[in-house]
Design an enzyme around this catalytic site. Structure first.
Site, mmCIF file in Angstrom:
data_model
loop_
_atom_site.group_PDB
_atom_site.id
_atom_site.type_symbol
_atom_site.label_atom_id
_atom_site.label_comp_id
_atom_site.label_asym_id
_atom_site.label_seq_id
_atom_site.Cartn_x
_atom_site.Cartn_y
_atom_site.Cartn_z
ATOM 1 C CG HIS A 193 -0.795 -0.683 2.373
ATOM 2 N ND1 HIS A 193 0.062 -0.162 3.290
ATOM 3 C CD2 HIS A 193 -1.252 -1.829 2.906
ATOM 4 C CE1 HIS A 193 0.114 -0.961 4.327
ATOM 5 N NE2 HIS A 193 -0.652 -1.978 4.123
ATOM 6 C CG HIS B 232 -1.967 -7.581 13.108
ATOM 7 N ND1 HIS B 232 -3.050 -6.748 13.252
ATOM 8 C CD2 HIS B 232 -1.161 -6.979 12.166
ATOM 9 C CE1 HIS B 232 -2.910 -5.706 12.442
ATOM 10 N NE2 HIS B 232 -1.784 -5.827 11.772
ATOM 11 C CE1 TYR C 239 6.953 -4.177 8.533
ATOM 12 C CE2 TYR C 239 7.209 -3.243 10.723
ATOM 13 C CZ TYR C 239 6.545 -4.067 9.845
ATOM 14 O OH TYR C 239 5.458 -4.787 10.283
ATOM 15 C CD GLU D 20 -2.414 -4.608 7.659
ATOM 16 O OE1 GLU D 20 -1.689 -4.350 8.634
ATOM 17 O OE2 GLU D 20 -2.447 -3.903 6.627
ATOM 18 C CG ASP E 205 0.154 -8.263 6.481
ATOM 19 O OD1 ASP E 205 -0.878 -8.047 7.132
ATOM 20 O OD2 ASP E 205 1.218 -7.646 6.682
ATOM 21 C CG ASP F 81 2.440 -5.633 11.655
ATOM 22 O OD1 ASP F 81 2.894 -6.415 10.799
ATOM 23 O OD2 ASP F 81 1.302 -5.151 11.593
ATOM 24 C CG HIS G 43 6.156 -8.273 7.793
ATOM 25 N ND1 HIS G 43 5.486 -8.836 6.729
ATOM 26 C CD2 HIS G 43 5.246 -7.523 8.459
ATOM 27 C CE1 HIS G 43 4.225 -8.434 6.753
ATOM 28 N NE2 HIS G 43 4.047 -7.654 7.799
ATOM 29 C CG HIS H 245 0.223 -1.608 11.543
ATOM 30 N ND1 HIS H 245 -0.199 -2.416 10.520
ATOM 31 C CD2 HIS H 245 0.156 -0.348 11.067
ATOM 32 C CE1 HIS H 245 -0.504 -1.726 9.461
ATOM 33 N NE2 HIS H 245 -0.300 -0.465 9.748
HETATM 34 FE FE1 FEO Z 1 -0.357 -4.775 10.216
HETATM 35 FE FE2 FEO Z 1 2.032 -6.869 8.689
HETATM 36 O O1 FEO Z 1 0.313 -6.164 9.140
#
Ligand code: FEO
Length: 391
Positions: free
Chosen positions: A24, A78, A192, A80, A82, A164, A223, A145
């Protein structure tokens, strides 16, 4: 597609997204990973999931260790996508699985997937889950996040599943920080933080304070690489970044039509150089806004220039300012500058946005048509004089 051992009974079973280049608006030039972790214990436990299109890779890695149908618990730190995209797929593969999630996560998941709120075990900060030899302690980390974020700490291994936090968008066959270039890992961790975590500095500080009484030797983020060598270093960096600590560093960010604004940018940079600031000259035609944010993380002065185009600023400058404003950097000093032909609105537009960001601003600089050598020298002198109280 093999699982990778982290400790005797904890494995990485995530997915590597080598081709990802756009998260994004964030240029992920080194790709990314979506990390998922498997704990083999009396209760076989999966921590976090991956993007839906990478579910096959995650499942194959789990399969290299155990049959995924044997998973007892899933911890969803989380929601989200991903990290939750493969959750419905895994859930359908397991007859009876208990899913642990934060209160906000339980509210959010049913809006993404056909899973009812009642199907989750909601956990709060301080709650513990015994798996057999391992115990997981949960800590809510809202806005690091999204509102639902939490982390899971394994006290027997001094290991934090941080989701995250402490991540990097970095695709690699290596899984641990000591196997990879420390400079690149830190560069990506910084980028990041600047592009994902920066707006939530106070929440990061609260999370760090809550973790202070815990011994953390290994950080398993959602990640990038696992921190087991530079663990203390990345925690220290998060302390600094979350406190908006800046260096004597100035960014001169601009776009240009006929090189007049570019000449002004060089003259402004010259003033900072003469005052021994670290400087970065960042032409928006060539530098991605997400890379500029990484430079901005520790920069005190943010100078932004645009010529006037159709009574406005250039679209590249507008995009950068919109992106920067959303990431809410604090305690910076701004400087608007630009050239113009006849109407000259660009500088005021930029200055107002810098003020909207909460920045103090220096006297702006406008030049009609082309600045000659004398005007450029005057620009350098003016900026230098304004900095004289600083250094
Ligand atoms: Fe807030 Fe890597 O997702």
């Amino acid at each position: 597609m093999q699982a990778i051992k982290i400790t005797e009974n904890i494995y990485w079973v995530g997915a590597i997204d080598w081709d990802l280049r756009n998260f994004h608006g964030y240029l992920t030039q080194r790709g990314s990973t979506y990390n998922s972790y498997l704990i083999l214990d009396d209760k076989i436990t999966l921590i976090d999931n991956v993007k839906d299109y990478m579910a096959e890779e995650q499942i194959e890695r789990i399969n290299s260790v155990i049959d995924p149908a044997k998973i007892d618990y899933i911890i969803q730190n989380h929601i989200e996508m991903d990290h939750s995209g493969s959750l419905p797929i895994l859930k359908d593969m397991i007859d009876e699985v208990e899913i642990f999630i934060s209160p906000k996560g339980a509210e959010g998941i049913p809006k993404h997937f056909a899973i009812k709120k009642e199907e989750f075990n909601v956990v709060k900060s301080g709650d513990e889950l015994n798996l057999g030899e391992h115990t997981l302690q949960f800590l809510q980390t809202p806005m690091v996040h999204w509102p639902d974020n939490m982390v899971s700490y394994c006290k027997e291994e001094n290991l934090l599943f941080s989701n995250d936090a402490f991540g990097q968008h970095l695709a690699s066959s290596e899984r641990f920080d000591d196997e990879f270039s420390a400079d690149i890992t830190m560069e990506e961790a910084k980028k990041y933080y600047a592009n994902i975590v920066m707006p939530y500095g106070r929440q990061v500080q609260r999370a760090l304070a809550a973790l202070q009484d815990k011994k953390v030797e290994t950080i398993c983020p959602s990640h990038g690489l696992i921190w087991r060598e530079d663990t203390e270093k990345i925690i220290h960096k998060y302390k600094k970044w979350s406190q908006n600590q800046v260096d004597d560093k100035a960014l001169v960010i601009y776009d240009t039509m006929w090189n007049s604004t570019k000449k002004m940018a060089y003259a402004i940079q010259d003033a900072f150089n003469k005052k021994n600031f670290t400087t970065r000259l960042l032409n928006l035609q060539y530098k991605h806004i997400s890379d500029i944010m990484a430079e901005l993380l520790n920069a005190k002065y943010i100078c932004v220039g645009s010529p006037t185009l159709n009574n406005n600023i250039l679209p590249t400058v507008s995009a950068f300012l919109t992106y920067m404003k959303g990431l809410s950097p604090k305690d910076r000093i701004g400087l608007a500058f630009g050239s113009y032909g006849w109407s000259g609105q660009s500088v005021a537009i930029i200055e107002n946005i810098l003020k909207d960001c909460g920045f103090e601003t220096m006297d702006n600089i406008k030049v009609q048509y082309r600045p000659d050598k004398k005007i450029l020298e005057e620009i350098t002198k003016k900026v230098k004089n304004n900095l004289s109280e600083e250094k």
